[in-house]
Design a protein around this motif. Sequence first.
Motif, PDB file in Angstrom:
ATOM      1  N   ALA A 145     -41.903  25.731 -42.558  1.00 30.23           N
ATOM      2  CA  ALA A 145     -41.498  26.772 -43.471  1.00 30.23           C
ATOM      3  C   ALA A 145     -40.917  27.876 -42.954  1.00 30.23           C
ATOM      4  O   ALA A 145     -39.863  28.690 -43.648  1.00 30.23           O
ATOM      5  N   LEU A 146     -41.101  28.469 -41.590  1.00 32.73           N
ATOM      6  CA  LEU A 146     -40.587  29.320 -40.931  1.00 32.73           C
ATOM      7  C   LEU A 146     -39.190  29.353 -40.173  1.00 32.73           C
ATOM      8  O   LEU A 146     -38.556  30.056 -40.011  1.00 32.73           O
ATOM      9  N   THR A 147     -38.848  27.826 -40.375  1.00 31.96           N
ATOM     10  CA  THR A 147     -37.459  27.690 -39.713  1.00 31.96           C
ATOM     11  C   THR A 147     -36.247  28.393 -40.273  1.00 31.96           C
ATOM     12  O   THR A 147     -35.460  28.747 -39.398  1.00 31.96           O
ATOM     13  N   PRO A 148     -36.201  28.639 -41.486  1.00 32.99           N
ATOM     14  CA  PRO A 148     -34.920  29.486 -41.976  1.00 32.99           C
ATOM     15  C   PRO A 148     -34.787  30.842 -41.595  1.00 32.99           C
ATOM     16  O   PRO A 148     -33.600  31.426 -41.589  1.00 32.99           O
ATOM     17  N   LEU A 149     -35.646  31.379 -40.749  1.00 33.32           N
ATOM     18  CA  LEU A 149     -35.608  32.903 -40.535  1.00 33.32           C
ATOM     19  C   LEU A 149     -34.740  33.078 -39.348  1.00 33.32           C
ATOM     20  O   LEU A 149     -35.122  32.033 -38.678  1.00 33.32           O
ATOM     21  N   SER A 150     -33.913  34.318 -39.289  1.00 32.32           N
ATOM     22  CA  SER A 150     -33.150  34.515 -38.348  1.00 32.32           C
ATOM     23  C   SER A 150     -34.085  35.131 -37.170  1.00 32.32           C
ATOM     24  O   SER A 150     -35.235  35.604 -37.513  1.00 32.32           O
ATOM     25  N   SER A 151     -33.666  35.220 -36.023  1.00 29.32           N
ATOM     26  CA  SER A 151     -34.575  35.942 -34.872  1.00 29.32           C
ATOM     27  C   SER A 151     -34.759  37.170 -35.137  1.00 29.32           C
ATOM     28  O   SER A 151     -35.924  37.754 -34.845  1.00 29.32           O
ATOM     29  N   ARG A 152     -33.991  38.170 -35.939  1.00 27.33           N
ATOM     30  CA  ARG A 152     -34.315  39.492 -36.281  1.00 27.33           C
ATOM     31  C   ARG A 152     -35.509  39.340 -37.347  1.00 27.33           C
ATOM     32  O   ARG A 152     -36.235  40.319 -37.409  1.00 27.33           O
ATOM     33  N   GLU A 153     -35.587  38.267 -38.144  1.00 27.29           N
ATOM     34  CA  GLU A 153     -36.470  38.412 -39.259  1.00 27.29           C
ATOM     35  C   GLU A 153     -37.738  38.046 -38.880  1.00 27.29           C
ATOM     36  O   GLU A 153     -38.690  38.553 -39.157  1.00 27.29           O
ATOM     37  N   ARG A 154     -37.640  37.227 -37.671  1.00 28.74           N
ATOM     38  CA  ARG A 154     -38.925  36.994 -36.900  1.00 28.74           C
ATOM     39  C   ARG A 154     -39.681  37.851 -36.466  1.00 28.74           C
ATOM     40  O   ARG A 154     -40.826  38.169 -36.291  1.00 28.74           O
ATOM     41  N   GLU A 155     -38.546  38.965 -35.632  1.00 25.30           N
ATOM     42  CA  GLU A 155     -39.229  40.060 -35.187  1.00 25.30           C
ATOM     43  C   GLU A 155     -39.830  41.021 -36.335  1.00 25.30           C
ATOM     44  O   GLU A 155     -40.646  41.456 -36.042  1.00 25.30           O
ATOM     45  N   VAL A 156     -39.140  41.069 -37.385  1.00 27.41           N
ATOM     46  CA  VAL A 156     -39.743  42.106 -38.345  1.00 27.41           C
ATOM     47  C   VAL A 156     -41.206  41.598 -38.813  1.00 27.41           C
ATOM     48  O   VAL A 156     -42.156  42.238 -39.055  1.00 27.41           O
ATOM     49  N   LEU A 157     -41.042  40.263 -39.233  1.00 24.06           N
ATOM     50  CA  LEU A 157     -42.385  39.280 -39.419  1.00 24.06           C
ATOM     51  C   LEU A 157     -43.528  39.717 -38.491  1.00 24.06           C
ATOM     52  O   LEU A 157     -44.547  39.895 -38.887  1.00 24.06           O
ATOM     53  N   SER A 176     -31.990  50.959 -38.927  1.00 28.87           N
ATOM     54  CA  SER A 176     -32.319  51.881 -40.351  1.00 28.87           C
ATOM     55  C   SER A 176     -33.549  51.301 -40.903  1.00 28.87           C
ATOM     56  O   SER A 176     -33.826  50.202 -40.784  1.00 28.87           O
ATOM     57  N   GLU A 177     -34.205  52.271 -41.798  1.00 31.04           N
ATOM     58  CA  GLU A 177     -35.471  51.635 -42.496  1.00 31.04           C
ATOM     59  C   GLU A 177     -34.743  50.774 -43.668  1.00 31.04           C
ATOM     60  O   GLU A 177     -35.301  49.805 -44.066  1.00 31.04           O
ATOM     61  N   LEU A 178     -33.572  51.273 -44.148  1.00 28.28           N
ATOM     62  CA  LEU A 178     -32.911  50.482 -45.174  1.00 28.28           C
ATOM     63  C   LEU A 178     -32.522  48.987 -44.684  1.00 28.28           C
ATOM     64  O   LEU A 178     -32.905  48.162 -45.256  1.00 28.28           O
ATOM     65  N   THR A 179     -32.016  48.969 -43.225  1.00 28.57           N
ATOM     66  CA  THR A 179     -31.928  47.652 -42.654  1.00 28.57           C
ATOM     67  C   THR A 179     -33.246  46.742 -42.826  1.00 28.57           C
ATOM     68  O   THR A 179     -33.290  45.600 -42.942  1.00 28.57           O
ATOM     69  N   VAL A 180     -34.217  47.543 -42.345  1.00 22.68           N
ATOM     70  CA  VAL A 180     -35.517  46.757 -42.465  1.00 22.68           C
ATOM     71  C   VAL A 180     -35.985  46.363 -43.784  1.00 22.68           C
ATOM     72  O   VAL A 180     -36.440  44.909 -43.946  1.00 22.68           O
ATOM     73  N   LYS A 181     -35.720  47.189 -44.605  1.00 23.04           N
ATOM     74  CA  LYS A 181     -36.127  46.712 -46.055  1.00 23.04           C
ATOM     75  C   LYS A 181     -35.169  45.517 -46.430  1.00 23.04           C
ATOM     76  O   LYS A 181     -35.892  44.440 -47.196  1.00 23.04           O
ATOM     77  N   ARG A 182     -34.066  45.697 -46.199  1.00 24.10           N
ATOM     78  CA  ARG A 182     -33.196  44.273 -46.338  1.00 24.10           C
ATOM     79  C   ARG A 182     -33.634  42.818 -45.701  1.00 24.10           C
ATOM     80  O   ARG A 182     -33.614  41.806 -46.211  1.00 24.10           O
ATOM     81  N   HIS A 183     -34.120  43.141 -44.456  1.00 22.14           N
ATOM     82  CA  HIS A 183     -34.588  41.906 -43.763  1.00 22.14           C
ATOM     83  C   HIS A 183     -36.054  41.575 -44.205  1.00 22.14           C
ATOM     84  O   HIS A 183     -36.010  40.215 -44.531  1.00 22.14           O
ATOM     85  N   VAL A 184     -36.835  42.273 -44.747  1.00 20.24           N
ATOM     86  CA  VAL A 184     -37.939  42.109 -45.305  1.00 20.24           C
ATOM     87  C   VAL A 184     -37.601  41.303 -46.675  1.00 20.24           C
ATOM     88  O   VAL A 184     -38.120  40.229 -47.004  1.00 20.24           O
ATOM     89  N   HIS A 185     -36.872  41.891 -47.384  1.00 27.76           N
ATOM     90  CA  HIS A 185     -36.441  40.971 -48.708  1.00 27.76           C
ATOM     91  C   HIS A 185     -35.908  39.797 -48.575  1.00 27.76           C
ATOM     92  O   HIS A 185     -36.302  38.725 -49.139  1.00 27.76           O
ATOM     93  N   ASN A 186     -35.159  39.707 -47.489  1.00 28.31           N
ATOM     94  CA  ASN A 186     -34.249  38.302 -46.995  1.00 28.31           C
ATOM     95  C   ASN A 186     -35.499  37.296 -46.557  1.00 28.31           C
ATOM     96  O   ASN A 186     -35.365  36.097 -47.041  1.00 28.31           O
ATOM     97  N   MET A 187     -36.322  37.888 -45.861  1.00 32.85           N
ATOM     98  CA  MET A 187     -37.314  36.912 -45.358  1.00 32.85           C
ATOM     99  C   MET A 187     -38.363  36.343 -46.259  1.00 32.85           C
ATOM    100  O   MET A 187     -38.725  35.342 -46.223  1.00 32.85           O
ATOM    101  N   LEU A 188     -38.564  37.154 -47.205  1.00 34.68           N
ATOM    102  CA  LEU A 188     -39.534  36.698 -48.419  1.00 34.68           C
ATOM    103  C   LEU A 188     -38.837  35.506 -49.361  1.00 34.68           C
ATOM    104  O   LEU A 188     -39.505  34.945 -49.690  1.00 34.68           O
ATOM    105  N   GLU A 189     -37.684  35.876 -49.468  1.00 37.48           N
ATOM    106  CA  GLU A 189     -36.789  34.977 -50.311  1.00 37.48           C
ATOM    107  C   GLU A 189     -36.629  33.667 -49.678  1.00 37.48           C
ATOM    108  O   GLU A 189     -36.793  32.732 -50.153  1.00 37.48           O
ATOM    109  N   LYS A 190     -36.389  33.700 -48.203  1.00 38.36           N
ATOM    110  CA  LYS A 190     -36.287  32.466 -47.520  1.00 38.36           C
ATOM    111  C   LYS A 190     -37.779  31.924 -47.476  1.00 38.36           C
ATOM    112  O   LYS A 190     -37.637  30.505 -47.425  1.00 38.36           O
TER     113      LYS A 190
END
Length: 221
Positions: A145-157, A176-190
């Motif tokens: 399930a974690l395979t689709p995550l990018s390296s940055r999204e894994r760091e955020v997680l 930026s905090e906005l970038t973090v929110k975007r990573h979190v959003h994409n992570m949850l979607e994936k």
Amino acid sequence: MLVADANSVFRSGVVALLDREVDIRAIPCASTDMLLGQLAEVRPNVILVDVDLGLGGGLEAISRVKLRSPGTEAVAIAAAPDRELVLAAVRAGARGIVERTVHSASLARIVRRAATGEVTIPRHLLGYVLDELARVERRVDANVALTPLSSREREVLALIGEGKRNREIAEILSISELTVKRHVHNMLEKLRVPTRAAAVSLAVAAERWPRTEAGVSVGAR
């Protein structure tokens, strides 16, 4: 079959008991080297190995036997097998484990069952092995399930798993905090999960980081 035990009295006793059985021929081994030496010559169906056998221990001996002779079934002997020892024996390649005080008739029956590929783990410990198998299955599923995550999204997680909030994550990763929110959003979607906490639970199941006492932030996406 081969009986490997460093205690000469116990080893001789087990061999004598098993030799009474018309369908079992037991050969004693006092060390791992003797066990491996006899392996090629005898080609046994079953080996009975003391977990405290010499240097490296009996479980290491079982692992080496299974590498050389995958078709040979192994049963470990222990004074008081517990959950961790049973799991370690199974991981080493043992078909089962028995107590040193097992009755001779029961021991012969266990040897016969092991020879046919049956599991010979005490009933009160079998549940632990089944639990471990289920846990491994969950970990495999979580890793997939974690395979689709990018390296940055894994760091955020991973940082979310440490209890960090978006602002702290942004400072640590120099984004930026906005970038973090975007990573979190994409992570949850994936991951197809609804919350940060659910994503962390998935990562913990995959054992992507050590369990910690830190709380998990479940703030807004």
